[in-house]
Design a protein around this motif. Structure first.
Motif, PDB file in Angstrom:
ATOM      1  N   PHE A  29      70.778  -3.195 -45.798  1.00 55.41           N
ATOM      2  CA  PHE A  29      70.354  -4.484 -46.354  1.00 55.41           C
ATOM      3  C   PHE A  29      69.410  -4.282 -47.529  1.00 55.41           C
ATOM      4  O   PHE A  29      69.525  -4.928 -48.562  1.00 55.41           O
ATOM      5  N   ASN A  31      66.562 -11.304 -40.788  1.00 57.54           N
ATOM      6  CA  ASN A  31      65.282 -11.849 -40.345  1.00 57.54           C
ATOM      7  C   ASN A  31      65.137 -11.900 -38.838  1.00 57.54           C
ATOM      8  O   ASN A  31      64.027 -12.038 -38.326  1.00 57.54           O
ATOM      9  N   MET A  48      63.309  -8.778 -38.990  1.00 55.53           N
ATOM     10  CA  MET A  48      61.986  -8.844 -39.630  1.00 55.53           C
ATOM     11  C   MET A  48      61.000  -9.686 -38.813  1.00 55.53           C
ATOM     12  O   MET A  48      59.839  -9.355 -38.683  1.00 55.53           O
TER      13      MET A  48
HETATM   14  C1  BGC Z   1      64.892 -11.953 -47.878  1.00 57.54           C
HETATM   15  C2  BGC Z   1      63.958 -12.190 -46.741  1.00 57.54           C
HETATM   16  C3  BGC Z   1      63.861 -10.925 -45.918  1.00 57.54           C
HETATM   17  C4  BGC Z   1      63.432  -9.757 -46.787  1.00 57.54           C
HETATM   18  C5  BGC Z   1      63.436  -8.471 -46.005  1.00 57.54           C
HETATM   19  C6  BGC Z   1      64.401 -10.799 -48.693  1.00 57.54           C
HETATM   20  O1  BGC Z   1      65.271 -10.574 -49.741  1.00 57.54           O
HETATM   21  O2  BGC Z   1      64.998 -13.116 -48.679  1.00 57.54           O
HETATM   22  O3  BGC Z   1      64.428 -13.265 -45.980  1.00 57.54           O
HETATM   23  O4  BGC Z   1      62.943 -11.070 -44.887  1.00 57.54           O
HETATM   24  O5  BGC Z   1      64.308  -9.634 -47.883  1.00 57.54           O
HETATM   25  O6  BGC Z   1      63.010  -7.405 -46.779  1.00 57.54           O
END
Ligand code: BGC
Length: 509
Positions: free
Chosen positions: A398, A299, A302
């Motif tokens: 991620f 984040n 993000m």
């Molecule tokens: C998370 C979020 C994150 C998002 C990004 C989610 O699984 O919980 O915090 O911003 O993925 O794609």
């Protein structure tokens, strides 16, 4: 009493009859606007907080700092109030998720989603129409209430309404909608940043579209059969089940839901049951996955990608464009996960991603350490582009692992009677640590400078070790066989199963 979440996963269970009806698809799309709203809120704040018009109006001190050539590169945006603008939403969502869990049980998923959409709409009006900081923060708090209510109700709604055979894929689809929301926010920011002086109002105001869609659409959708039956509206539950499955004979599925609801009703206090040793393995894993998910540093990217990219030397619009690129990578890599999660397995994806994320964090850290001096000019163009590539590599890792699997595992490892309460812990841990990162990142960037990337890299090593030793594979394991096939076989977790009083006879659809 916990809501009876009836989740798919058992290969031993019959796949119930019925088609994927148009009505189900309509319901799913409408509910997914809840995920879109969440994603939009995640993605919008970073771009808005890097827009000069917005800063001049609400954060003149930050604006001045940003203009100051000699100002420390890493500290341009370090301001507690600026971070509060982003973070307060998650604190509000954390508090709301406990209330939402109760409303969801007592009044149903549909009403919970409707309440969420009203909160969203109020939040959008207050933020887009904001005239002072207080109004902005209040608006973000309302948006947070919306997120808390939607995040509790939408995943439950989706898993209860979906036909068994596509329920797993739908689980990850919620994450997919979150990533699409983030991407749309990045795009909107990119275009709105060239509109002066009210581009930021457009960015914040467009959130009203999914909120309105959720609000109006939720009038059309039905309540889930599980929620109706759980609230003793037995006949209505059966009628809705016929409607969403598109067939007359739904007896098998109906009986299973009825049975599951009755079993869940017998557990008077699921939260108490969660505190027993036998509940420890899924509870610890659910919480750790969420905490680790946030400590990957996702984040930081993000929320603050535009800020980060400006820090390494991009101009405003190039920084916003780079965020659009990371947003696209996020969406497409999540699709990869939909395909791979039941083939390659959860452990493989999580471990592979740890290596990938570690490499990209360390390389980024080294480049910034060597090349980005606090008060000197920013990186060269080539170096800055290389940083963007590293960030994309990180987001990719991620998005096909810790993002979706962080939500998937908590939804498939709890037994029915503690599933909803356990999931509430997962949601609130997520919100709490999202809040922590949102509130602390810009200050950490200022204090630790390039070291911030090594900080996250350290966490990635810890989570890799945790996954290697403590996270069992759950791919292809029926949800009702977790105790026997997973926990009792695991070198560490089996000691918690000594006096197990898990019911293993619950029939799960
Ligand atoms: C998370 C979020 C994150 C998002 C990004 C989610 O699984 O919980 O915090 O911003 O993925 O794609």
């Amino acid at each position: 009493m916990a809501p009876a979440v009836v989740v798919s996963g058992s290969s031993e269970n019959p796949d119930f009859e019925g088609r994927i009806t148009v009505y189900v698809i309509v319901c799913v799309v409408i509910a997914a606007f809840g995920g879109l709203m969440f994603g939009y809120d995640i993605g919008i704040s970073g771009g808005v907080t890097s827009m000069d018009d917005f800063l001049k109006k609400f954060f003149p001190v930050v604006y001045k700092k940003k203009q100051h050539v000699l100002e420390n590169n890493y500290c341009k945006y370090d301001n507690q109030f600026l971070q509060l603008f982003t973070s307060c939403l998650y604190l509000a969502a954390l508090i709301a998720s406990f209330a939402a869990s109760k409303v969801c049980t007592k009044a149903g998923r549909k009403l919970t989603m409707q309440i969420a959409s009203i909160f969203f709409l109020i939040g959008v009006i207050l933020t887009a129409g904001g005239v002072n900081l207080g109004m902005l923060i209040l608006g973000r708090i309302f948006l947070g209430f919306g997120v808390g209510f939607a995040n509790q109700a939408v995943p439950l709604f989706l898993s209860e309404i979906a036909p068994t055979r596509i329920r797993g894929a739908l689980n990850i689809s919620f994450q997919l909608f979150i990533t699409i929301g983030i991407l749309i926010a990045n795009l909107v920011n990119y275009f709105a940043s060239n509109i002066h002086p009210n581009g930021w109002r457009i960015s914040l105001g467009i959130a009203g579209i999914p909120a309105l869609m959720l609000c109006l659409g939720s009038i059309l959708i039905c309540e889930t059969p599980t929620s109706l039956i759980e609230r003793n509206k037995i006949e209505e539950g059966k009628k809705v089940l016929r409607k969403i499955r598109g067939i007359e004979n739904v007896d098998d599925e109906f009986d299973t839901i009825l049975h599951a609801c009755e079993m869940a009703k017998q557990v008077k206090d699921p939260f108490r049951k969660l505190m027993k040793p036998v509940s420890r393995p899924p509870l610890v894993i659910a919480i750790c996955l969420q905490v680790f998910q946030q400590f990957t540093g996702i984040n930081a990217i993000m929320f603050y990608a535009p800020v980060l990219f400006q820090t390494v030397g991009f101009r405003d619009d190039a920084a916003l464009l780079s965020s659009v690129i990371t947003g696209l990578v996020n969406v497409f890599s999540t699709m990869v996960s939909v395909y791979l999660v039941d083939r390659a397995g959860r452990r493989f994806l999580l471990l592979e991603a740890c290596v990938q994320m570690l490499v990209s964090q360390v390389i980024t850290g080294i480049i910034l350490l060597k090349e980005l001096k606090p008060t000197a000019d920013s990186l060269s163009k080539g170096e800055a582009i290389f940083v963007v590539i590293m960030v994309c590599l990180f987001v990719m890792g991620f998005a096909w692992s810790w993002g979706p699997i962080g939500w998937l595992i908590p939804s498939e490892t709890f037994p029915l009677e503690t599933r909803s309460a356990g999931f509430a812990f997962a949601v609130s841990s997520n919100m709490l640590f999202t809040f922590v990162i949102a509130q602390a990142f810009l200050s950490m960037l200022c204090r630790l400078q390039a070291g911030i990337f090594f900080f996250f890299a350290g966490w990635i090593i810890i989570m890799g070790v945790f996954t290697w030793y403590l996270l069992p594979e759950t791919k292809g394991i029926p949800v009702d066989s977790m105790v026997d096939k997973v926990w009792k076989q695991h070198w560490f977790w089996r000691s918690f199963m000594a006096n197990d009083d898990f019911r293993t006879d619950v029939k799960v659809v």
